[in-house]
Design a protein around this motif. Structure first.
Motif, PDB file in Angstrom:
ATOM      1  N   ALA A  69       0.823  -1.194   0.000  1.00 36.49           N
ATOM      2  CA  ALA A  69       0.000   0.000   0.000  1.00 36.49           C
ATOM      3  C   ALA A  69       0.870   1.262   0.000  1.00 36.49           C
ATOM      4  CB  ALA A  69      -0.921  -0.005   1.207  1.00 36.49           C
ATOM      5  N   MET A  70       2.169   1.110  -0.139  1.00 36.55           N
ATOM      6  CA  MET A  70       3.049   2.276  -0.163  1.00 36.55           C
ATOM      7  C   MET A  70       3.115   2.856  -1.573  1.00 36.55           C
ATOM      8  SD  MET A  70       3.826   2.315   2.962  1.00 36.55           S
ATOM      9  CE  MET A  70       5.180   3.390   3.259  1.00 36.55           C
ATOM     10  N   VAL A  71       3.380   4.162  -1.645  1.00 34.68           N
ATOM     11  CA  VAL A  71       3.470   4.861  -2.922  1.00 34.68           C
ATOM     12  C   VAL A  71       4.888   5.414  -3.061  1.00 34.68           C
ATOM     13  CG1 VAL A  71       2.572   6.784  -4.287  1.00 34.68           C
ATOM     14  CG2 VAL A  71       1.035   5.496  -2.790  1.00 34.68           C
ATOM     15  N   ALA A  72       5.540   5.107  -4.172  1.00 43.45           N
ATOM     16  CA  ALA A  72       6.906   5.594  -4.418  1.00 43.45           C
ATOM     17  C   ALA A  72       6.865   6.670  -5.490  1.00 43.45           C
ATOM     18  CB  ALA A  72       7.806   4.450  -4.852  1.00 43.45           C
ATOM     19  N   CYS A 109      15.122  11.241  -8.284  1.00 40.70           N
ATOM     20  CA  CYS A 109      16.199  11.427  -9.255  1.00 40.70           C
ATOM     21  C   CYS A 109      17.001  10.148  -9.420  1.00 40.70           C
ATOM     22  CB  CYS A 109      17.131  12.565  -8.843  1.00 40.70           C
ATOM     23  SG  CYS A 109      18.159  12.174  -7.421  1.00 40.70           S
ATOM     24  N   SER A 110      17.885  10.196 -10.371  1.00 38.46           N
ATOM     25  CA  SER A 110      18.836   9.124 -10.621  1.00 38.46           C
ATOM     26  C   SER A 110      20.223   9.759 -10.545  1.00 38.46           C
ATOM     27  CB  SER A 110      18.581   8.551 -12.018  1.00 38.46           C
ATOM     28  OG  SER A 110      19.478   7.525 -12.295  1.00 38.46           O
ATOM     29  N   SER A 150      14.112   7.683  -4.397  1.00 40.03           N
ATOM     30  CA  SER A 150      12.651   7.793  -4.408  1.00 40.03           C
ATOM     31  C   SER A 150      12.160   8.207  -3.031  1.00 40.03           C
ATOM     32  CB  SER A 150      12.003   6.455  -4.770  1.00 40.03           C
ATOM     33  OG  SER A 150      12.359   6.062  -6.063  1.00 40.03           O
ATOM     34  N   ALA A 151      11.030   8.863  -3.020  1.00 42.55           N
ATOM     35  CA  ALA A 151      10.338   9.161  -1.762  1.00 42.55           C
ATOM     36  C   ALA A 151       9.191   8.160  -1.642  1.00 42.55           C
ATOM     37  CB  ALA A 151       9.788  10.582  -1.777  1.00 42.55           C
ATOM     38  N   VAL A 152       9.076   7.530  -0.492  1.00 40.41           N
ATOM     39  CA  VAL A 152       8.033   6.531  -0.283  1.00 40.41           C
ATOM     40  C   VAL A 152       7.084   7.049   0.788  1.00 40.41           C
ATOM     41  CG1 VAL A 152       7.559   4.136   0.364  1.00 40.41           C
ATOM     42  CG2 VAL A 152       9.640   4.695  -0.915  1.00 40.41           C
ATOM     43  N   THR A 153       5.813   7.080   0.436  1.00 43.36           N
ATOM     44  CA  THR A 153       4.788   7.558   1.368  1.00 43.36           C
ATOM     45  C   THR A 153       3.697   6.506   1.489  1.00 43.36           C
ATOM     46  OG1 THR A 153       3.584   8.703  -0.403  1.00 43.36           O
ATOM     47  CG2 THR A 153       5.235   9.984   0.810  1.00 43.36           C
ATOM     48  N   SER A 154       2.863   6.659   2.473  1.00 40.91           N
ATOM     49  CA  SER A 154       1.795   5.681   2.695  1.00 40.91           C
ATOM     50  C   SER A 154       0.531   6.017   1.909  1.00 40.91           C
ATOM     51  CB  SER A 154       1.467   5.590   4.185  1.00 40.91           C
ATOM     52  OG  SER A 154       1.041   6.847   4.655  1.00 40.91           O
ATOM     53  N   LEU A 167       8.896  17.688  -1.818  1.00 37.07           N
ATOM     54  CA  LEU A 167       9.281  16.677  -2.801  1.00 37.07           C
ATOM     55  C   LEU A 167       9.549  17.311  -4.167  1.00 37.07           C
ATOM     56  CD1 LEU A 167       6.916  13.725  -1.833  1.00 37.07           C
ATOM     57  CD2 LEU A 167       9.329  14.055  -1.241  1.00 37.07           C
ATOM     58  N   ASP A 168       8.762  18.316  -4.537  1.00 38.15           N
ATOM     59  CA  ASP A 168       9.017  19.053  -5.789  1.00 38.15           C
ATOM     60  C   ASP A 168      10.364  19.757  -5.720  1.00 38.15           C
ATOM     61  OD1 ASP A 168       6.578  18.236  -6.801  1.00 38.15           O
ATOM     62  OD2 ASP A 168       5.551  20.133  -6.335  1.00 38.15           O
ATOM     63  N   PHE A 169      10.664  20.373  -4.573  1.00 36.70           N
ATOM     64  CA  PHE A 169      11.952  21.042  -4.385  1.00 36.70           C
ATOM     65  C   PHE A 169      13.109  20.053  -4.528  1.00 36.70           C
ATOM     66  CE2 PHE A 169      15.393  21.774  -1.355  1.00 36.70           C
ATOM     67  CZ  PHE A 169      15.952  22.928  -1.889  1.00 36.70           C
ATOM     68  N   LEU A 170      13.003  18.897  -3.861  1.00 36.63           N
ATOM     69  CA  LEU A 170      14.056  17.879  -3.953  1.00 36.63           C
ATOM     70  C   LEU A 170      14.256  17.419  -5.391  1.00 36.63           C
ATOM     71  CD1 LEU A 170      13.590  15.453  -0.927  1.00 36.63           C
ATOM     72  CD2 LEU A 170      15.474  17.024  -1.354  1.00 36.63           C
ATOM     73  N   THR A 171      13.165  17.168  -6.086  1.00 37.11           N
ATOM     74  CA  THR A 171      13.244  16.695  -7.468  1.00 37.11           C
ATOM     75  C   THR A 171      13.977  17.720  -8.331  1.00 37.11           C
ATOM     76  OG1 THR A 171      11.211  15.440  -7.191  1.00 37.11           O
ATOM     77  CG2 THR A 171      11.898  15.919  -9.450  1.00 37.11           C
ATOM     78  N   GLU A 172      13.644  18.976  -8.168  1.00 38.11           N
ATOM     79  CA  GLU A 172      14.294  20.032  -8.955  1.00 38.11           C
ATOM     80  C   GLU A 172      15.756  20.226  -8.538  1.00 38.11           C
ATOM     81  OE1 GLU A 172      13.890  24.806  -9.714  1.00 38.11           O
ATOM     82  OE2 GLU A 172      12.056  23.651  -9.395  1.00 38.11           O
ATOM     83  N   ALA A 173      16.018  20.231  -7.242  1.00 40.63           N
ATOM     84  CA  ALA A 173      17.382  20.463  -6.749  1.00 40.63           C
ATOM     85  C   ALA A 173      18.332  19.339  -7.125  1.00 40.63           C
ATOM     86  CB  ALA A 173      17.365  20.647  -5.219  1.00 40.63           C
ATOM     87  N   LEU A 174      17.840  18.117  -7.207  1.00 38.95           N
ATOM     88  CA  LEU A 174      18.690  16.980  -7.504  1.00 38.95           C
ATOM     89  C   LEU A 174      18.683  16.587  -8.977  1.00 38.95           C
ATOM     90  CD1 LEU A 174      17.974  14.768  -4.372  1.00 38.95           C
ATOM     91  CD2 LEU A 174      19.996  16.164  -4.845  1.00 38.95           C
ATOM     92  N   ALA A 175      17.955  17.339  -9.797  1.00 39.43           N
ATOM     93  CA  ALA A 175      17.930  17.044 -11.224  1.00 39.43           C
ATOM     94  C   ALA A 175      19.347  17.144 -11.780  1.00 39.43           C
ATOM     95  CB  ALA A 175      16.992  18.011 -11.962  1.00 39.43           C
ATOM     96  N   GLU A 176      19.682  16.228 -12.650  1.00 39.73           N
ATOM     97  CA  GLU A 176      21.028  16.202 -13.246  1.00 39.73           C
ATOM     98  C   GLU A 176      21.162  17.374 -14.214  1.00 39.73           C
ATOM     99  OE1 GLU A 176      24.874  14.867 -13.859  1.00 39.73           O
ATOM    100  OE2 GLU A 176      23.434  14.382 -12.321  1.00 39.73           O
ATOM    101  N   THR A 177      22.176  18.167 -13.990  1.00 40.55           N
ATOM    102  CA  THR A 177      22.484  19.272 -14.884  1.00 40.55           C
ATOM    103  C   THR A 177      23.923  19.107 -15.354  1.00 40.55           C
ATOM    104  OG1 THR A 177      23.164  20.675 -13.045  1.00 40.55           O
ATOM    105  CG2 THR A 177      20.894  20.880 -13.781  1.00 40.55           C
ATOM    106  N   PRO A 178      24.264  19.633 -16.532  1.00 41.03           N
ATOM    107  CA  PRO A 178      25.640  19.493 -17.009  1.00 41.03           C
ATOM    108  C   PRO A 178      26.637  20.004 -15.986  1.00 41.03           C
ATOM    109  CG  PRO A 178      24.242  20.403 -18.731  1.00 41.03           C
ATOM    110  CD  PRO A 178      23.419  20.358 -17.463  1.00 41.03           C
TER     111      PRO A 178
END
Length: 143
Positions: A1-4, A8-9, A114-118, A130-141
């Protein structure tokens, strides 16, 4: 029942200090890692490397192991062996010449974050984080 939710990679590579490479030599192929001191992280004592669609799994060994990328970077900086490290945490050391990439044409699998929530129903501040983390950790050159 968890949501991932994929955050980022993190691309990774093999790195060692110049003094380690001067002492032990630079491996020319993945199989040569079996004769080197390797800093074994959470990935275990078998490393998977890929190049041009070919994959090689190598049994590695070493006297040092940590489940923390920053600690593994410090061990590599001290010349204690070859480590698999996220590319983004070694940029300064590469520019300074304190670390060198090993087996550059070969790649290692990235670390998936990944972020895992219930539930999918998250408070607005959690979604914003979570949006902030996704943007901050996005791979950039250059990262």
């Amino acid at each position: 029942a968890m949501v991932a939710r994929r955050i980022c990679s993190l691309p990774r590579g093999l790195y060692a200090a110049p003094d380690y490479l001067a002492r032990a030599g630079r491996p020319a192929k993945p199989e040569a890692l079996e004769r080197h001191a390797c800093i074994v992280g959470t990935g275990g004592a078998r490393w998977l490397l890929a190049r041009d669609g070919r994959q090689v799994e190598v049994a590695v060994r070493g006297s040092y192991s940590a489940n923390n990328a920053s600690m593994n970077r410090e061990l590599a900086l001290r010349g204690l062996g070859i480590a698999i490290l996220p590319r983004r945490i070694v940029q300064a050391e590469l520019r300074a010449g304190a670390l060198r990439q090993v087996l550059a044409p070969w790649s290692v699998p990235p670390t998936e974050i990944s972020a895992v929530t219930s539930t999918r129903l998250l408070p607005a501040r959690t979604r914003a984080f979570l949006d902030f983390l996704t943007e901050a950790l996005a791979e950039t050159p250059g990262r």
